[in-house]
Each structure stands twice: as structure tokens, then as C-alpha cells.
Design a protein around this motif. Structure first.
Motif, PDB file in Angstrom:
ATOM      1  N   LEU A   1       0.832  -1.201   0.000  1.00 17.40           N
ATOM      2  CA  LEU A   1       0.000   0.000   0.000  1.00 17.40           C
ATOM      3  C   LEU A   1       0.867   1.251   0.000  1.00 17.40           C
ATOM      4  O   LEU A   1       0.635   2.176  -0.774  1.00 17.40           O
ATOM      5  CB  LEU A   1      -0.928   0.006   1.213  1.00 17.40           C
ATOM      6  N   LYS A   2       1.890   1.265   0.855  1.00 20.67           N
ATOM      7  CA  LYS A   2       2.779   2.424   0.914  1.00 20.67           C
ATOM      8  C   LYS A   2       3.480   2.634  -0.422  1.00 20.67           C
ATOM      9  O   LYS A   2       3.621   3.761  -0.890  1.00 20.67           O
ATOM     10  CB  LYS A   2       3.795   2.267   2.037  1.00 20.67           C
ATOM     11  N   ALA A   3       3.904   1.541  -1.048  1.00 17.96           N
ATOM     12  CA  ALA A   3       4.563   1.651  -2.349  1.00 17.96           C
ATOM     13  C   ALA A   3       3.625   2.244  -3.395  1.00 17.96           C
ATOM     14  O   ALA A   3       4.061   3.007  -4.259  1.00 17.96           O
ATOM     15  CB  ALA A   3       5.063   0.283  -2.792  1.00 17.96           C
ATOM     16  N   CYS A   4       2.352   1.906  -3.300  1.00 20.98           N
ATOM     17  CA  CYS A   4       1.379   2.467  -4.246  1.00 20.98           C
ATOM     18  C   CYS A   4       1.127   3.952  -3.994  1.00 20.98           C
ATOM     19  O   CYS A   4       0.813   4.694  -4.919  1.00 20.98           O
ATOM     20  CB  CYS A   4       0.058   1.701  -4.148  1.00 20.98           C
ATOM     21  N   LEU A   5       1.261   4.381  -2.764  1.00 23.10           N
ATOM     22  CA  LEU A   5       0.978   5.769  -2.419  1.00 23.10           C
ATOM     23  C   LEU A   5       2.165   6.698  -2.662  1.00 23.10           C
ATOM     24  O   LEU A   5       1.988   7.888  -2.899  1.00 23.10           O
ATOM     25  CB  LEU A   5       0.555   5.871  -0.947  1.00 23.10           C
ATOM     26  N   ASP A   6       3.367   6.171  -2.573  1.00 28.09           N
ATOM     27  CA  ASP A   6       4.550   7.010  -2.755  1.00 28.09           C
ATOM     28  C   ASP A   6       4.647   7.494  -4.201  1.00 28.09           C
ATOM     29  O   ASP A   6       4.375   6.731  -5.136  1.00 28.09           O
ATOM     30  CB  ASP A   6       5.818   6.242  -2.395  1.00 28.09           C
ATOM     31  N   PRO A   7       5.042   8.740  -4.399  1.00 27.66           N
ATOM     32  CA  PRO A   7       5.156   9.285  -5.757  1.00 27.66           C
ATOM     33  C   PRO A   7       6.453   8.833  -6.439  1.00 27.66           C
ATOM     34  O   PRO A   7       7.340   9.627  -6.743  1.00 27.66           O
ATOM     35  CB  PRO A   7       5.134  10.800  -5.515  1.00 27.66           C
ATOM     36  N   VAL A   8       6.571   7.545  -6.677  1.00 27.04           N
ATOM     37  CA  VAL A   8       7.814   6.962  -7.185  1.00 27.04           C
ATOM     38  C   VAL A   8       8.198   7.545  -8.541  1.00 27.04           C
ATOM     39  O   VAL A   8       9.368   7.855  -8.771  1.00 27.04           O
ATOM     40  CB  VAL A   8       7.686   5.422  -7.259  1.00 27.04           C
ATOM     41  N   LYS A   9       7.226   7.683  -9.432  1.00 24.48           N
ATOM     42  CA  LYS A   9       7.542   8.197 -10.767  1.00 24.48           C
ATOM     43  C   LYS A   9       8.110   9.609 -10.686  1.00 24.48           C
ATOM     44  O   LYS A   9       9.104   9.922 -11.344  1.00 24.48           O
ATOM     45  CB  LYS A   9       6.304   8.172 -11.657  1.00 24.48           C
ATOM     46  N   THR A  10       7.525  10.445  -9.884  1.00 30.33           N
ATOM     47  CA  THR A  10       8.010  11.823  -9.742  1.00 30.33           C
ATOM     48  C   THR A  10       9.413  11.836  -9.155  1.00 30.33           C
ATOM     49  O   THR A  10      10.280  12.591  -9.617  1.00 30.33           O
ATOM     50  CB  THR A  10       7.052  12.628  -8.840  1.00 30.33           C
ATOM     51  N   ILE A  11       9.646  11.007  -8.163  1.00 29.11           N
ATOM     52  CA  ILE A  11      10.979  10.925  -7.547  1.00 29.11           C
ATOM     53  C   ILE A  11      11.992  10.408  -8.558  1.00 29.11           C
ATOM     54  O   ILE A  11      13.103  10.942  -8.682  1.00 29.11           O
ATOM     55  CB  ILE A  11      10.936  10.042  -6.282  1.00 29.11           C
ATOM     56  N   ARG A  12      11.611   9.378  -9.304  1.00 32.79           N
ATOM     57  CA  ARG A  12      12.511   8.801 -10.314  1.00 32.79           C
ATOM     58  C   ARG A  12      12.819   9.819 -11.407  1.00 32.79           C
ATOM     59  O   ARG A  12      13.962   9.948 -11.845  1.00 32.79           O
ATOM     60  CB  ARG A  12      11.892   7.548 -10.906  1.00 32.79           C
ATOM     61  N   ASP A  13      11.799  10.552 -11.841  1.00 33.07           N
ATOM     62  CA  ASP A  13      12.016  11.572 -12.872  1.00 33.07           C
ATOM     63  C   ASP A  13      12.977  12.646 -12.391  1.00 33.07           C
ATOM     64  O   ASP A  13      13.857  13.084 -13.149  1.00 33.07           O
ATOM     65  CB  ASP A  13      10.686  12.211 -13.290  1.00 33.07           C
ATOM     66  N   ALA A  14      12.829  13.065 -11.147  1.00 32.56           N
ATOM     67  CA  ALA A  14      13.746  14.072 -10.590  1.00 32.56           C
ATOM     68  C   ALA A  14      15.176  13.533 -10.573  1.00 32.56           C
ATOM     69  O   ALA A  14      16.123  14.251 -10.909  1.00 32.56           O
ATOM     70  CB  ALA A  14      13.305  14.471  -9.182  1.00 32.56           C
ATOM     71  N   GLU A  15      15.328  12.270 -10.205  1.00 37.39           N
ATOM     72  CA  GLU A  15      16.667  11.688 -10.170  1.00 37.39           C
ATOM     73  C   GLU A  15      17.266  11.589 -11.569  1.00 37.39           C
ATOM     74  O   GLU A  15      18.446  11.906 -11.765  1.00 37.39           O
ATOM     75  CB  GLU A  15      16.617  10.304  -9.523  1.00 37.39           C
ATOM     76  N   LEU A  16      16.476  11.191 -12.540  1.00 38.56           N
ATOM     77  CA  LEU A  16      16.981  11.083 -13.915  1.00 38.56           C
ATOM     78  C   LEU A  16      17.377  12.442 -14.482  1.00 38.56           C
ATOM     79  O   LEU A  16      18.290  12.529 -15.313  1.00 38.56           O
ATOM     80  CB  LEU A  16      15.935  10.410 -14.808  1.00 38.56           C
ATOM     81  N   ARG A  17      16.693  13.486 -14.048  1.00 40.48           N
ATOM     82  CA  ARG A  17      17.039  14.852 -14.479  1.00 40.48           C
ATOM     83  C   ARG A  17      18.259  15.385 -13.740  1.00 40.48           C
ATOM     84  O   ARG A  17      18.772  16.448 -14.068  1.00 40.48           O
ATOM     85  CB  ARG A  17      15.871  15.803 -14.234  1.00 40.48           C
ATOM     86  N   GLY A  18      18.687  14.661 -12.713  1.00 44.47           N
ATOM     87  CA  GLY A  18      19.807  15.135 -11.907  1.00 44.47           C
ATOM     88  C   GLY A  18      19.392  16.168 -10.878  1.00 44.47           C
ATOM     89  O   GLY A  18      20.234  16.847 -10.302  1.00 44.47           O
TER      90      GLY A  18
END
Length: 80
Positions: A12-29
Motif C-alpha cells: 500500500l505504501k509503495a502504491c501511495l509514494d510518488p515513485v515516478k516523480t521521484i525517479r524523474d527528478a533523479e533522472l534529471r539530476g
């Protein structure tokens, strides 16, 4: 039971966390944004969503489920 409940909470927590947004920020540096988003996830209303999930599925929440486990152990497990 404890393991199953914790696995459900983790999913449930994994579904709620904004993983895509966090991953996108990391990929952008953009590590500042990544860190800020990770910190924000710590204050998301996960507990409220978990309580609703328990209520909706007829599952005991909070410390109530522990009492049910103790009754089961006393009536079933310890008599084996």
C-alpha cells in the motif's frame, strides 16, 4: 499474520509514494527535488489510508487485531 499485515502495508505504501516523480527528478539530476519529495513522503497520510483499507475489508486495525491473535493462540494454537 504479522508478516502478511506488514506485506500489505508495504504494498500500500509503495502504491501511495510518488515513485515516478521521484525517479524523474533523479533522472534529471535534480537531487534537491528528489530529497524534498522523499522527505514529503514521510508525512503522507499513510495511516489514514491503512485504516480505511482495514475498515473497508472488515479487518481489525490498531491494537485490536493483536487481541484477536491472542484469542486464536489461546483457543487453537496452544491446544495442538
Amino acid at each position: 499474520i504479522i508478516g502478511v499485515r506488514n506485506a500489505r502495508k508495504a504494498l500500500l505504501k509503495a502504491c501511495l509514494d510518488p515513485v515516478k516523480t521521484i525517479r524523474d527528478a533523479e533522472l534529471r539530476g535534480d537531487y534537491t527535488a528528489r530529497l524534498a519529495l522523499l522527505e514529503e513522503t514521510k508525512s503522507l497520510p499513510f495511516a489514514a489510508v491503512w485504516r480505511y483499507y482495514c475498515w473497508k475489508n472488515g479487518i481489525a486495525e490498531g491494537g485490536q487485531w493483536l487481541e484477536e491473535i491472542r484469542k486464536y493462540e489461546e483457543n487453537i494454537t496452544f491446544k495442538r
